[in-house]
Write an enzyme that holds these catalytic residues in place. Sequence first.
Site: not given
Ligand code: NAD
Ligand code: UD1
Length: 347
Positions: A152, A148, A124
């Site tokens: 990573k 978190y 991430s």
């Molecule tokens: P998500 O929660 O929708 O998907 C993660 C999946 O992993 C879920 O379906 C959950 O049930 C499963 N899981 C968790 N722990 C497990 C375990 N011990 N064994 C088996 N399954 C397990 O999240 P996502 O948004 O699809 O994210 C996927 C990956 O990308 C994650 O590793 C997350 O940290 C990373 N990531 C997500 C974002 C984002 O904003 N969505 C941003 C950066 C990185």
């Molecule tokens: C968050 C996580 C980051 C993660 C990323 C993608 C935090 C502190 N950081 O970041 O670790 O990698 O999501 O999953 O949670 N905002 C509002 N109102 C809301 C929600 C968000 O104003 O109800 C604003 C936030 O202040 C920010 C922007 O929207 O400026 C995006 O927020 P968000 O979607 O939570 O993502 P990140 O802050 O980038």
Amino acid sequence: MAILVTGGAGFIGSHTCVELIAAGYELLVIDNLCNSRAEAVSRVEQITGQSVVFLKLDLLDKPALDACFAQHKIEAVIHFAGLKAVGESVSKPLLYYHNNIEGTLNLLAAMQRHGVSDLIFSSSATVYGDPDSVPITEEAAVRPTNPYGRTKLMIEDMLSDLTASPADNHIWRVVLLRYFNPVGAHPSGLIGEDPSDIPNNLVPYIAQVAVGKLQQLSVFGDDYATPDGTGVRDYIHVMDLSNGHVKALQWLQQQDAGSSMCEVFNLGTGTGYSVLEMINAFEQASGQPVPYKIVARREGDIATCYADPQKAQHLLQWQADKNLSEMMADTWRWQSSNPNGYDDPQE
Ligand code: NAD
Ligand code: UD1
């Protein structure tokens, strides 16, 4: 030979399954469903017209994981499974270290035991913390600010140590993908992001306001040093992000099979949008009003974050193609046709 997709029932995993199937890969999906529904995998089958092998399996369950590797021929692993809520990681750090770190250690041990070399890991942009400058390149300093983010970075470090270890006879070919802010949904409206609780992230929150599930959005601060004072992020369509995994896998499989490697890539668009721009774009795409109020900054937030995606463009031949209005239109299609996420029965 199948691609093992851990966390494949989740938001990014389910979309990536669609792209992998379209690229001709056979899949084996495992997920413990702690933050997702098996229905997502059924919808992947509905979209692609292909059946997907799904096992409800927890990465913490070593014997089950080992049996899974013993019973299936696995050519590579895409590792999405993990817990991802920043706030929860601050209140329950042990849960995050246990699930994310130990789950990954179990996975790596199983890969080693069963001779599987290729791994793509979901990292991430959160590993960059508050960046010194934007756009952020892969060489920028890494200093996550919450448990978190530290899980990573620890996993990135583990993988880098593993690929550098000469004593280890196992060859590891690893790609670390640092995602910026994934949003949007598959254009069919059949799969999308389905937060189990009130969303923490901006776009799912906006979508739930627009559909009438939440009353109004709180905008966290309008006094940042950005053009309109609200936070700026690099939002990327989940289909572009998913396609980045296919490109990364194809690239990884072309690398020298005789030596270990670990390469990191940003997956972002390179463009930042403010919170107010996002609200406006969503209103345009959905035709729905998104009432909001400005409130205090959220603790831990930064002003501006966006990627330099050039390394992925050059090496993976990948770039994000979908624009902001497509991100919002697809989010709205998913949200409006599934107001309660996967709980809604399909006709
Ligand atoms: P998500 O929660 O929708 O998907 C993660 C999946 O992993 C879920 O379906 C959950 O049930 C499963 N899981 C968790 N722990 C497990 C375990 N011990 N064994 C088996 N399954 C397990 O999240 P996502 O948004 O699809 O994210 C996927 C990956 O990308 C994650 O590793 C997350 O940290 C990373 N990531 C997500 C974002 C984002 O904003 N969505 C941003 C950066 C990185
Ligand atoms: C968050 C996580 C980051 C993660 C990323 C993608 C935090 C502190 N950081 O970041 O670790 O990698 O999501 O999953 O949670 N905002 C509002 N109102 C809301 C929600 C968000 O104003 O109800 C604003 C936030 O202040 C920010 C922007 O929207 O400026 C995006 O927020 P968000 O979607 O939570 O993502 P990140 O802050 O980038």
